[in-house]
Design a protein around this motif. Sequence first.
Motif, PDB file in Angstrom:
ATOM      1  N   HIS A   1      -5.789  34.739  -1.736  1.00 29.40           N
ATOM      2  CA  HIS A   1      -6.689  34.435  -0.628  1.00 29.40           C
ATOM      3  C   HIS A   1      -7.493  35.673  -0.270  1.00 29.40           C
ATOM      4  CE1 HIS A   1      -8.396  32.706   2.938  1.00 29.40           C
ATOM      5  NE2 HIS A   1      -7.913  33.690   3.683  1.00 29.40           N
ATOM      6  N   ASP A   2      -8.817  35.558  -0.367  1.00 31.30           N
ATOM      7  CA  ASP A   2      -9.696  36.641   0.061  1.00 31.30           C
ATOM      8  C   ASP A   2      -9.900  36.552   1.570  1.00 31.30           C
ATOM      9  OD1 ASP A   2     -12.123  38.088  -2.096  1.00 31.30           O
ATOM     10  OD2 ASP A   2     -10.148  37.378  -2.672  1.00 31.30           O
TER      11      ASP A   2
ATOM     12  N   VAL B   1     -17.978  35.280  -5.659  1.00 38.40           N
ATOM     13  CA  VAL B   1     -17.319  34.894  -4.412  1.00 38.40           C
ATOM     14  C   VAL B   1     -18.181  33.922  -3.622  1.00 38.40           C
ATOM     15  CG1 VAL B   1     -16.340  35.769  -2.240  1.00 38.40           C
ATOM     16  CG2 VAL B   1     -16.131  37.117  -4.346  1.00 38.40           C
TER      17      VAL B   1
ATOM     18  N   VAL C   1     -13.885  33.179  -6.748  1.00 38.88           N
ATOM     19  CA  VAL C   1     -13.190  32.958  -5.482  1.00 38.88           C
ATOM     20  C   VAL C   1     -13.983  31.888  -4.741  1.00 38.88           C
ATOM     21  CG1 VAL C   1     -12.498  33.948  -3.262  1.00 38.88           C
ATOM     22  CG2 VAL C   1     -12.255  35.300  -5.363  1.00 38.88           C
TER      23      VAL C   1
ATOM     24  N   TRP D   1     -14.169  28.085  -2.224  1.00 42.73           N
ATOM     25  CA  TRP D   1     -13.855  27.643  -0.860  1.00 42.73           C
ATOM     26  C   TRP D   1     -13.301  26.233  -0.898  1.00 42.73           C
ATOM     27  CZ3 TRP D   1     -15.392  23.451   2.108  1.00 42.73           C
ATOM     28  CH2 TRP D   1     -14.988  23.468   3.458  1.00 42.73           C
TER      29      TRP D   1
ATOM     30  N   GLN E   1     -14.735  31.735   5.663  1.00 42.76           N
ATOM     31  CA  GLN E   1     -15.500  32.672   6.483  1.00 42.76           C
ATOM     32  C   GLN E   1     -14.813  32.856   7.846  1.00 42.76           C
ATOM     33  OE1 GLN E   1     -18.123  34.374   5.581  1.00 42.76           O
ATOM     34  NE2 GLN E   1     -18.880  33.381   3.746  1.00 42.76           N
TER      35      GLN E   1
ATOM     36  N   ARG F   1     -11.513  31.582  -0.384  1.00 43.88           N
ATOM     37  CA  ARG F   1     -11.925  32.355   0.781  1.00 43.88           C
ATOM     38  C   ARG F   1     -12.525  31.426   1.826  1.00 43.88           C
ATOM     39  NH1 ARG F   1     -16.425  37.196   1.574  1.00 43.88           N
ATOM     40  NH2 ARG F   1     -17.900  35.474   1.450  1.00 43.88           N
TER      41      ARG F   1
ATOM     42  N   HIS G   1     -16.553  41.688  -6.519  1.00 39.11           N
ATOM     43  CA  HIS G   1     -17.109  40.954  -5.377  1.00 39.11           C
ATOM     44  C   HIS G   1     -18.635  40.920  -5.438  1.00 39.11           C
ATOM     45  CE1 HIS G   1     -16.334  39.422  -1.192  1.00 39.11           C
ATOM     46  NE2 HIS G   1     -17.653  39.575  -1.169  1.00 39.11           N
TER      47      HIS G   1
ATOM     48  N   ASP H   1     -11.536  41.783   2.011  1.00 40.25           N
ATOM     49  CA  ASP H   1     -12.911  42.076   1.611  1.00 40.25           C
ATOM     50  C   ASP H   1     -13.523  43.125   2.531  1.00 40.25           C
ATOM     51  OD1 ASP H   1     -12.535  40.074  -0.230  1.00 40.25           O
ATOM     52  OD2 ASP H   1     -13.833  38.614   0.770  1.00 40.25           O
TER      53      ASP H   1
END
Length: 302
Positions: A147-148, A60, A86, A88, A118, A116, A14, A174
């Motif tokens: 999926h993070d 990420v 990772v 979006w 937010q 990922r 990460h 995370d």
Amino acid sequence: MTGAETVPGIVDAHHHMWDLSVRDQDWISGDELAPLRRDFTLADLAPEARAAGVTATVLVQTITVPEETPEFLALAADSDLVAGVVGWTDLTAPDVAETLARLRAGFGGEHLVGIRHQVQGEPDPRWLVRPEVLRGLSAVADAGLVHDLVVKPHQLAAAVEAAERLPGLTFVLDHLGKPPIASGELGPWAQQIRRLAALPNTVCKLSGMVTEADWGSWTTAALVPYADTVLDAFGPGRLMFGSDWPVCRLAATYAQVIAVARELTAGLGPAERHDVFTGTAVRTYDLPVTARPAPLQETPCA
């Protein structure tokens, strides 16, 4: 432990990068975050990572714009350090599956390992279980991606429900779910962590701890209850190290973050430590990584 000891090549699962001349990072605002208001590139990361024994990383997403992910994939394609991305995409869009297919078919698309969003910034604590979001997450699973989860403690209950409803999707938590380390509170967060970890399709990152603690006065002892909670709940086979560079620099250097993570896992056996620092990330993200011996320089930490 001496600096001459060798360990398996570490996977930093990460970290972030950004170039402010390409795109503003509008979340970097206020005096506290001022140290982050500059470019952080692969040229900045690589020397620090390699000096710490890192042989592969996962890059990420940082902001919710569609252009960032193809840029990161192109960077990974030209890098011998970044093994996975990772990215979006808008999980609520009706064409999530088509978007993911285009990303996988584009330059560097083989490096896309996860998506990922937010979620921590969503005002709805149950955003993850909205019907349109679950539909998007199902498309992520169908694409063979993970999926993070970047959530705050009050959003963990919805994360548990989403993971229950989508057993075919691996959810990677995370930063331990951003526990309130600075205040020392443990109970409510730990309860939700155990609920999430009880689901076999969940994994956790040992990352982001120093910035959830007091930036100027954190100690390893203050982190121990939180690290022990996720170690006990997930086990080393579902726990992976991440630096959260360069955000970690608000509270610690890259070398210090590595050192404190090793201190927090000092009670594990060699195979378990290999899982935390290499194996779990390679398995979860299906990284094209072969662990190699690499020197680890011990760095004193606060």
